[in-house]
Design a protein around this motif. Sequence first.
Motif, PDB file in Angstrom:
ATOM      1  N   LEU A  96       0.821  -1.212   0.000  1.00  0.00           N
ATOM      2  CA  LEU A  96       0.000   0.000   0.000  1.00  0.00           C
ATOM      3  C   LEU A  96       0.858   1.266   0.000  1.00  0.00           C
ATOM      4  O   LEU A  96       0.537   2.239  -0.689  1.00  0.00           O
ATOM      5  N   ASN A  97       1.928   1.247   0.763  1.00  0.00           N
ATOM      6  CA  ASN A  97       2.822   2.406   0.793  1.00  0.00           C
ATOM      7  C   ASN A  97       3.496   2.618  -0.554  1.00  0.00           C
ATOM      8  O   ASN A  97       3.675   3.761  -0.997  1.00  0.00           O
ATOM      9  N   ARG A  98       3.871   1.518  -1.202  1.00  0.00           N
ATOM     10  CA  ARG A  98       4.450   1.633  -2.541  1.00  0.00           C
ATOM     11  C   ARG A  98       3.400   2.156  -3.538  1.00  0.00           C
ATOM     12  O   ARG A  98       3.706   2.984  -4.401  1.00  0.00           O
ATOM     13  N   MET A  99       2.167   1.676  -3.403  1.00  0.00           N
ATOM     14  CA  MET A  99       1.099   2.123  -4.294  1.00  0.00           C
ATOM     15  C   MET A  99       0.877   3.631  -4.157  1.00  0.00           C
ATOM     16  O   MET A  99       0.767   4.353  -5.154  1.00  0.00           O
ATOM     17  N   ALA A 100       0.815   4.106  -2.906  1.00  0.00           N
ATOM     18  CA  ALA A 100       0.612   5.541  -2.672  1.00  0.00           C
ATOM     19  C   ALA A 100       1.786   6.353  -3.204  1.00  0.00           C
ATOM     20  O   ALA A 100       1.594   7.431  -3.778  1.00  0.00           O
ATOM     21  N   ARG A 101       2.990   5.820  -3.033  1.00  0.00           N
ATOM     22  CA  ARG A 101       4.182   6.541  -3.485  1.00  0.00           C
ATOM     23  C   ARG A 101       4.245   6.605  -5.009  1.00  0.00           C
ATOM     24  O   ARG A 101       4.410   7.677  -5.598  1.00  0.00           O
ATOM     25  N   TYR A 102       4.088   5.462  -5.654  1.00  0.00           N
ATOM     26  CA  TYR A 102       4.242   5.421  -7.108  1.00  0.00           C
ATOM     27  C   TYR A 102       3.020   5.938  -7.851  1.00  0.00           C
ATOM     28  O   TYR A 102       3.092   6.191  -9.055  1.00  0.00           O
ATOM     29  N   LYS A 103       1.896   6.117  -7.139  1.00  0.00           N
ATOM     30  CA  LYS A 103       0.709   6.702  -7.771  1.00  0.00           C
ATOM     31  C   LYS A 103       1.011   8.130  -8.215  1.00  0.00           C
ATOM     32  O   LYS A 103       0.351   8.659  -9.117  1.00  0.00           O
ATOM     33  N   GLN A 104       2.013   8.746  -7.598  1.00  0.00           N
ATOM     34  CA  GLN A 104       2.400  10.097  -7.984  1.00  0.00           C
ATOM     35  C   GLN A 104       2.904  10.148  -9.420  1.00  0.00           C
ATOM     36  O   GLN A 104       2.924  11.211 -10.044  1.00  0.00           O
ATOM     37  N   LEU A 105       3.326   8.990  -9.933  1.00  0.00           N
ATOM     38  CA  LEU A 105       3.781   8.914 -11.319  1.00  0.00           C
ATOM     39  C   LEU A 105       2.620   8.731 -12.282  1.00  0.00           C
ATOM     40  O   LEU A 105       2.805   8.794 -13.493  1.00  0.00           O
ATOM     41  N   CYS A 106       1.416   8.505 -11.740  1.00  0.00           N
ATOM     42  CA  CYS A 106       0.250   8.222 -12.582  1.00  0.00           C
ATOM     43  C   CYS A 106      -0.939   9.090 -12.181  1.00  0.00           C
ATOM     44  O   CYS A 106      -1.887   8.603 -11.566  1.00  0.00           O
ATOM     45  N   PRO A 107      -0.889  10.394 -12.485  1.00  0.00           N
ATOM     46  CA  PRO A 107      -2.042  11.247 -12.188  1.00  0.00           C
ATOM     47  C   PRO A 107      -3.262  10.731 -12.963  1.00  0.00           C
ATOM     48  O   PRO A 107      -3.111   9.879 -13.834  1.00  0.00           O
ATOM     49  N   PRO A 108      -4.494  11.204 -12.713  1.00  0.00           N
ATOM     50  CA  PRO A 108      -4.791  12.412 -11.957  1.00  0.00           C
ATOM     51  C   PRO A 108      -5.195  12.184 -10.506  1.00  0.00           C
ATOM     52  O   PRO A 108      -5.593  13.121  -9.839  1.00  0.00           O
ATOM     53  N   GLU A 109      -5.120  10.949  -9.986  1.00  0.00           N
ATOM     54  CA  GLU A 109      -5.520  10.738  -8.611  1.00  0.00           C
ATOM     55  C   GLU A 109      -4.308  10.490  -7.725  1.00  0.00           C
ATOM     56  O   GLU A 109      -3.249  10.086  -8.193  1.00  0.00           O
ATOM     57  N   GLU A 137      14.199  -9.994  -5.498  1.00  0.00           N
ATOM     58  CA  GLU A 137      15.080  -9.764  -6.643  1.00  0.00           C
ATOM     59  C   GLU A 137      14.443  -8.803  -7.649  1.00  0.00           C
ATOM     60  O   GLU A 137      15.098  -7.876  -8.154  1.00  0.00           O
ATOM     61  N   LEU A 138      13.155  -8.997  -7.912  1.00  0.00           N
ATOM     62  CA  LEU A 138      12.452  -8.124  -8.849  1.00  0.00           C
ATOM     63  C   LEU A 138      12.340  -6.707  -8.288  1.00  0.00           C
ATOM     64  O   LEU A 138      12.517  -5.726  -9.017  1.00  0.00           O
ATOM     65  N   LEU A 139      12.065  -6.593  -6.990  1.00  0.00           N
ATOM     66  CA  LEU A 139      11.951  -5.273  -6.358  1.00  0.00           C
ATOM     67  C   LEU A 139      13.279  -4.514  -6.418  1.00  0.00           C
ATOM     68  O   LEU A 139      13.298  -3.295  -6.575  1.00  0.00           O
ATOM     69  N   GLU A 140      14.384  -5.246  -6.295  1.00  0.00           N
ATOM     70  CA  GLU A 140      15.701  -4.601  -6.342  1.00  0.00           C
ATOM     71  C   GLU A 140      15.990  -4.033  -7.727  1.00  0.00           C
ATOM     72  O   GLU A 140      16.802  -3.119  -7.875  1.00  0.00           O
ATOM     73  N   ILE A 141      15.305  -4.563  -8.728  1.00  0.00           N
ATOM     74  CA  ILE A 141      15.453  -4.054 -10.094  1.00  0.00           C
ATOM     75  C   ILE A 141      14.501  -2.874 -10.327  1.00  0.00           C
ATOM     76  O   ILE A 141      14.890  -1.831 -10.860  1.00  0.00           O
ATOM     77  N   LEU A 142      13.248  -3.045  -9.898  1.00  0.00           N
ATOM     78  CA  LEU A 142      12.227  -2.039 -10.164  1.00  0.00           C
ATOM     79  C   LEU A 142      12.335  -0.788  -9.289  1.00  0.00           C
ATOM     80  O   LEU A 142      12.166   0.329  -9.766  1.00  0.00           O
ATOM     81  N   THR A 143      12.610  -0.980  -7.994  1.00  0.00           N
ATOM     82  CA  THR A 143      12.562   0.144  -7.051  1.00  0.00           C
ATOM     83  C   THR A 143      13.489   1.305  -7.404  1.00  0.00           C
ATOM     84  O   THR A 143      13.033   2.456  -7.438  1.00  0.00           O
ATOM     85  N   PRO A 144      14.787   1.067  -7.676  1.00  0.00           N
ATOM     86  CA  PRO A 144      15.664   2.206  -7.987  1.00  0.00           C
ATOM     87  C   PRO A 144      15.202   2.986  -9.219  1.00  0.00           C
ATOM     88  O   PRO A 144      15.246   4.220  -9.227  1.00  0.00           O
ATOM     89  N   ALA A 145      14.738   2.279 -10.246  1.00  0.00           N
ATOM     90  CA  ALA A 145      14.292   2.943 -11.471  1.00  0.00           C
ATOM     91  C   ALA A 145      13.033   3.773 -11.210  1.00  0.00           C
ATOM     92  O   ALA A 145      12.913   4.912 -11.677  1.00  0.00           O
ATOM     93  N   LEU A 146      12.097   3.220 -10.445  1.00  0.00           N
ATOM     94  CA  LEU A 146      10.865   3.947 -10.132  1.00  0.00           C
ATOM     95  C   LEU A 146      11.148   5.155  -9.241  1.00  0.00           C
ATOM     96  O   LEU A 146      10.553   6.217  -9.421  1.00  0.00           O
ATOM     97  N   ASP A 147      12.057   4.990  -8.294  1.00  0.00           N
ATOM     98  CA  ASP A 147      12.399   6.105  -7.404  1.00  0.00           C
ATOM     99  C   ASP A 147      13.060   7.249  -8.169  1.00  0.00           C
ATOM    100  O   ASP A 147      12.806   8.418  -7.894  1.00  0.00           O
ATOM    101  N   ARG A 148      13.905   6.893  -9.131  1.00  0.00           N
ATOM    102  CA  ARG A 148      14.540   7.942  -9.953  1.00  0.00           C
ATOM    103  C   ARG A 148      13.484   8.697 -10.761  1.00  0.00           C
ATOM    104  O   ARG A 148      13.517   9.927 -10.854  1.00  0.00           O
TER     105      ARG A 148
END
Length: 349
Positions: free
Chosen positions: A98-111, A210-221
């Motif tokens: 849920l915390n990841r969803m709320a954080r990465y939702k910022q990359l997908c407006p409008p909500e 393993e997948l999160l270690e690949i996705l997280t840095p790219a999404l955070d950037r």
Amino acid sequence: MKKSHTSDHIKIPPGFWTGLYQLGISAHDVACKARLPLTIIHEPVVTSVQYLAIWQAYSDLIGDTAKGIVKLATVFETAKYPPTVLATYHARDYRDALNRMARYKQLCPPETLRVTEEGEHCTIELEWLYTKQPGPPMLTGITLACLLELGRRGTGQPLTAQLVEFSQSMGDVQVLEAYFGCSVQVGAKCNRLTLYRRDLDRTFVSYNQELLEILTPALDRSLDEQCSRSITEAVKWIIKRSLTGGRPDIQAVAKELRMSDRTLQRRLTDDNTSFKQLLTQARHEQALEYLADPSLDIKEVAFLIGYEDQNSFYRAFRLWEGDTPSNWRTTHLDTNSISKESLGRSTIY
């Protein structure tokens, strides 16, 4: 080179059209219903207006809002989700997801989503970015339904919510209550999903470090890059909305963005701008837009962009355009008239 992502550019995951097809609704019908060109089906990015129109079209085609929410939430394949959502399905537990969803939702407006834990409850409130108008009920419903679906698929357990609140009518409420497993209220003050806090500790059977270690840095950037752009856009939008008859200050804008004025100033400095610069840009842009409307007189334009007297507006406009508002308007309108006449002649002949 990365494409810049702004508040008016929203990604449509390919799986969206696949999900609709599984429900017997073709992308062609959605585009036609939304009065959008068929090329929209193959566009990875659409404007916010187009995005909302697509959701409204799906709602109109499916019929009952509640049934449309449940059908799409359950039929959408996890593997078809974009990286921003896929990362949440491979989180450590429901809380992390849920915390990841709320954080990465910022990359997908409008909500945007606001997660709060208190006592035995966890509430997720949905808010709309860049607009005070609520989105289509279908989009609101599917957003909250997918949050519960996330927990169910991730934990492998038939989780239920404690309470669901919607500000708009949602169709057959009994269908939604059967899906969420709790009472569903409509006509509420906000759109909110309340979960049992104890469920947040449930581990995900789909956890993939393993997948999160690949996705997280790219999404955070991507998020860091997005935040610097979006904060500037959000500030300018709030300023434009607040200009009429006054001059918005940084404290008022910061409060609306739920941050201190010091934090806002720092964020703007990091983005190589300032509140004063954005205020000037907002006034300049709005002035040109209003002057292009011949039904507004100069005095009205001055008031609409926050100037108490016409002389102050004249002095500012000379600095922006090197001309008076009256001359600029005359030149602009004459140029537009000539362009339209030329276009008319070329069409005729």
